[in-house]
Design an enzyme around this catalytic site. Sequence first.
Site, mmCIF file in Angstrom:
data_model
loop_
_atom_site.group_PDB
_atom_site.id
_atom_site.type_symbol
_atom_site.label_atom_id
_atom_site.label_comp_id
_atom_site.label_asym_id
_atom_site.label_seq_id
_atom_site.Cartn_x
_atom_site.Cartn_y
_atom_site.Cartn_z
ATOM 1 N N ASP A 313 0.867 -1.158 0.000
ATOM 2 C CA ASP A 313 0.000 0.000 0.000
ATOM 3 C C ASP A 313 0.919 1.228 0.000
ATOM 4 O O ASP A 313 2.098 1.116 0.339
ATOM 5 C CB ASP A 313 -0.889 -0.015 1.242
ATOM 6 C CG ASP A 313 -1.738 1.229 1.353
ATOM 7 O OD1 ASP A 313 -2.351 1.616 0.351
ATOM 8 O OD2 ASP A 313 -1.770 1.827 2.443
ATOM 9 N N THR A 315 0.064 5.032 1.060
ATOM 10 C CA THR A 315 -0.040 6.013 2.132
ATOM 11 C C THR A 315 0.117 5.364 3.502
ATOM 12 O O THR A 315 -0.605 4.434 3.845
ATOM 13 C CB THR A 315 -1.394 6.738 2.053
ATOM 14 O OG1 THR A 315 -1.536 7.309 0.763
ATOM 15 C CG2 THR A 315 -1.466 7.838 3.095
ATOM 16 N N ASP A 515 -1.890 -0.786 5.973
ATOM 17 C CA ASP A 515 -2.055 -0.177 7.288
ATOM 18 C C ASP A 515 -3.488 0.143 7.662
ATOM 19 O O ASP A 515 -3.816 0.240 8.838
ATOM 20 C CB ASP A 515 -1.239 1.126 7.353
ATOM 21 C CG ASP A 515 -1.757 2.162 6.387
ATOM 22 O OD1 ASP A 515 -2.085 3.273 6.822
ATOM 23 O OD2 ASP A 515 -1.837 1.872 5.178
#
Length: 622
Positions: A313, A315, A515
């Site tokens: 991922d 960000t 996250d």
Amino acid sequence: MQKLEKLLEWGGMRRDVAFLIISGAALIFSIFGISPFPFDMAWTAIILCGIPIILEAVIGLVTAFDIKADVLVSIALIASVIIREDFAAGEVAFIMQLGALLEDLTVAKARAGIEKLVHLTPRTARKLTGEKEEILPAECVQTGDILRVLPGEAIPVDGVILSGETSVNQAVMTGESLPVDKGPGDEVSSGTVNQFGAFEMRASKVEEDSSIQRMIRLVQSADAGKAKIVGIADRWATWIVVIALSAAAITWLVTGEIIRAVTILVVFCPCALVLATPTAIMAAIGNATKHGFLVREGDALERLSSVKTITFDKTGTLTCGIPQVTAVRNFRSEYSEQELYRLAASSELNSEHPLGKAIVRCCQKEIGPALQTPDDFRMIPGRGVQAAVSGQIILAGNPQLFTENGISFPEKILHEAETYLKEGSTVIYLAVNGMPAGFIALADTLRQDSAATIDAVRSCGATPILLTGDHENAALHIARELGIDEVHAGCLPEDKIRWIETLEKAQRPVCMIGDGINDAPALKTACVGIAMGGIGSDIAVDAADIVLVNDDMKELPHLLRLSRRMMGTIRLNLTFSMTLNFAAIVLAITGILNPVVGALVHNAGSVLVIVNSAFLLTWKNE
């Protein structure tokens, strides 16, 4: 309760150590024929170390017909006693318990390291009762309690803000790189960080739902027994019990020497085989813990060793999640870019918004801490700020702010700003005394170690891929900086699942690293899921197999190499234990080994297997 369990566990370990010391001394006395009692001193070891083994075997057989190593050990002990080989019986019991203690110490050391990671979220909360403020343990907070959270503190439990305005950094939870403004009626989550402004909140999720309890559950689930390869070893152990009994019976019938049959039972105990895998897994878990990883189960490390693709991922995973000023553009000849930067930072000096604070922070860092306090300051919600600095009226905000004030920006400014917007930046437009002046671009920047991590991942033989919900231009910009060749942008959660399934169908086992809540389905789908857990989403962490607690990405290559080293250690342990067992069997059948020497050789092999596994605790990739 946890303290009581720890005390009982420590007390049990101290007792085991004491029994081993006494048994070891008794066996030494037995070797030299010293005994102040009318029986062989080896009986001390048989009673202290052997009886617990026999009891465990009987309980396993009666309650679950569970045939494991302790069954064969018990048979060997009883057979040795029947033929009056008391020393052999005591030696088998002593070394088996010594091996078990070494395993317990390996596991305890691994879990002790993991437990240090539990204390990442607040241990206390500020409870309000009338006008009084009471500091109490976070686990004592009850649903409905009113709490106060000060600037810079992590939020102790989930809840709803009652009063106060703030901005909460919840990048790991939601995937948003910028902090989120919060006010009365907004929900806040345990573990997220209050960046500014004290606020009061009502607790809604406490105790078992809190971050601390979640981490404790992760510690408790770090159980090597779930690894597939452990199941294989257990099945082998069951068959070995049958083979050993058959070999002993046939040898006794053919040779007529029961001593050989007993020796076979002693040396054919699958102790080393059963100990070979869980000790290596728990030692590897302990090593991973010291590098910031919380491994939920040994099976995750086994699966990680076969991974060929790592999907990231963007960000909060490859980027910092903290806005930084990346460009200042000035279109007024009477000001330099540095002067415009100072005016903008001064106008934001009293701002409570994270973007305003980011401009102030970056300006003070790049140009100097001395900023002029604005003579007049007005926050315009959802638009920006207006301030008077050195007699000049500064407007800083989004396009709506300037439209409402009748200020239009030339195409040249808008066109250049568009290039930053396409790269995923946020643009704050500036006007001085009612005239367009320029803009400041802010962006979530790469983590300092992201590029080195991607290179190291590639050197480990894994292919990095970027899976992100950001638009294509922003994704490609980050990918170019990191040297990632394969990018899939604009991904919804179901899109990430589809890409992972496609890769795995092509025989490219995937490790997904993310996250936020939106990453949870992908983390669950991938061969191995690793969650960024510093202040992470409960859903993402629960979906992951491994949690990177301190968000230190540079440790990822170590974990990859550690998983492969662990599998190498397990294979070595299994090969060694099986080779030793079959070699000892041949020697026992031919009468070269007697029960005493056989017990020494076999159980010494168990100790060597455990010691070899323990080396994983301190292994480093040089």
